[in-house]
Design a protein around this motif. Sequence first.
Motif, short mmCIF file in Angstrom:
data_model
loop_
_atom_site.label_atom_id
_atom_site.label_comp_id
_atom_site.label_asym_id
_atom_site.label_seq_id
_atom_site.Cartn_x
_atom_site.Cartn_y
_atom_site.Cartn_z
N ILE A 21 23.33 33.04 32.61
CA ILE A 21 24.16 34.22 32.41
C ILE A 21 24.91 34.47 33.71
O ILE A 21 24.40 34.21 34.80
CB ILE A 21 23.27 35.43 32.04
CG1 ILE A 21 22.66 35.21 30.65
CG2 ILE A 21 24.05 36.73 32.09
CD1 ILE A 21 21.64 36.26 30.26
N GLY A 22 26.13 34.97 33.62
CA GLY A 22 26.96 35.13 34.81
C GLY A 22 26.63 36.34 35.66
O GLY A 22 26.88 36.34 36.86
N GLY A 23 26.09 37.38 35.06
CA GLY A 23 25.85 38.62 35.79
C GLY A 23 24.42 38.80 36.22
O GLY A 23 23.60 37.88 36.18
N LEU A 32 20.59 33.24 37.28
CA LEU A 32 20.54 32.80 38.67
C LEU A 32 20.77 33.95 39.64
O LEU A 32 20.44 33.83 40.82
CB LEU A 32 21.58 31.69 38.91
CG LEU A 32 21.25 30.31 38.34
CD1 LEU A 32 22.35 29.31 38.67
CD2 LEU A 32 19.90 29.80 38.86
N SER A 33 21.30 35.05 39.15
CA SER A 33 21.49 36.22 40.01
C SER A 33 20.16 36.71 40.58
O SER A 33 20.14 37.33 41.65
CB SER A 33 22.16 37.36 39.22
OG SER A 33 23.45 36.99 38.80
N TRP A 54 33.33 33.48 42.33
CA TRP A 54 32.83 32.13 42.00
C TRP A 54 33.35 31.63 40.68
O TRP A 54 33.55 30.43 40.50
CB TRP A 54 31.31 32.11 42.02
CG TRP A 54 30.73 32.38 43.38
CD1 TRP A 54 31.43 32.46 44.56
CD2 TRP A 54 29.36 32.61 43.69
NE1 TRP A 54 30.57 32.73 45.59
CE2 TRP A 54 29.29 32.84 45.10
CE3 TRP A 54 28.19 32.67 42.94
CZ2 TRP A 54 28.08 33.09 45.73
CZ3 TRP A 54 26.98 32.92 43.57
CH2 TRP A 54 26.93 33.12 44.96
N ARG A 55 33.56 32.53 39.73
CA ARG A 55 34.05 32.09 38.43
C ARG A 55 35.42 31.44 38.58
O ARG A 55 35.75 30.48 37.87
CB ARG A 55 34.11 33.27 37.46
CG ARG A 55 35.26 34.20 37.67
CD ARG A 55 35.04 35.56 37.03
NE ARG A 55 36.31 36.28 36.90
CZ ARG A 55 36.96 36.84 37.91
NH1 ARG A 55 36.47 36.74 39.14
NH2 ARG A 55 38.09 37.46 37.70
N ARG A 73 27.64 37.68 24.33
CA ARG A 73 29.05 38.11 24.38
C ARG A 73 29.46 38.51 25.80
O ARG A 73 30.39 39.29 26.00
CB ARG A 73 29.31 39.25 23.38
CG ARG A 73 28.84 38.95 21.98
CD ARG A 73 29.20 40.01 20.97
NE ARG A 73 30.60 39.91 20.58
CZ ARG A 73 31.07 39.04 19.68
NH1 ARG A 73 30.25 38.19 19.09
NH2 ARG A 73 32.34 39.00 19.39
N LYS A 74 28.74 37.95 26.77
CA LYS A 74 29.03 38.19 28.18
C LYS A 74 29.25 36.86 28.88
O LYS A 74 29.04 35.79 28.31
CB LYS A 74 27.89 38.96 28.85
CG LYS A 74 27.60 40.32 28.22
CD LYS A 74 26.64 41.14 29.06
CE LYS A 74 25.30 40.47 29.20
NZ LYS A 74 24.32 41.34 29.91
#
Length: 226
Positions: A21-23, A32-33, A54-55, A73-74
Amino acid sequence: MREINHFNDFIKELRTVGFTIGGENGEGVFTLSDAFGESIAWHTEDPETDPWEWRIRVLDEYTDIAYGKLFFRKSGYITKEWYPYFLAVRRGKKELQEEYEEGNVTIMAKRIYDVLSEEKELPVHLLKQYGGFSGEDKSGFDKALTQLQMDFYISICGRARKRSRSGEEYGWSSTVFCLTENLFGEEVFRKAGKLSYEQAFKRIEKQIYLQNPQARSAKVNKFITG
């Protein structure tokens, strides 16, 4: 997970894990956050230590990492190595036209897909223009973009700025979308085609539980299937 203190750490861990997941909210699965060190800070515009930057770096610097609305949906990331597994689960051998006829895809999603099928790739502002979308369509348009990404029909493949009539760039960068087939090529589809839904699901599930043995099963299922 090893501690992440800069962009290169993030890329190394992403390649090891395969997806994230990105956040900061792992939704009861993992992200990874959770491994970010004290040097990591959001929205500082430092490309080495700001995950928001980073994205953009991933899109600019790598051709084997997918980024987009992929989980819950994120935003999220998936490496090329793991992409066929998600492709086999989320899309399989389904075609968008068939899904549309069965009522599983909205008319706006079909319009977006048809435009990209014709143009190959387009920034959002031209995608709206070529598809005949108006300001009143914003909510439906955004939902359709997310749906198509979650279903692995389209993907973010870069960014571009608007151009004036004289050809000069101006304004903020706009997200560029393309068909999933044009992101990594046919190789990932061939690999996905050799996997059953069950094989792909169990492989992803195993990897998730390696990262978080306490992951909630309902959330894991949603993470994998979309």
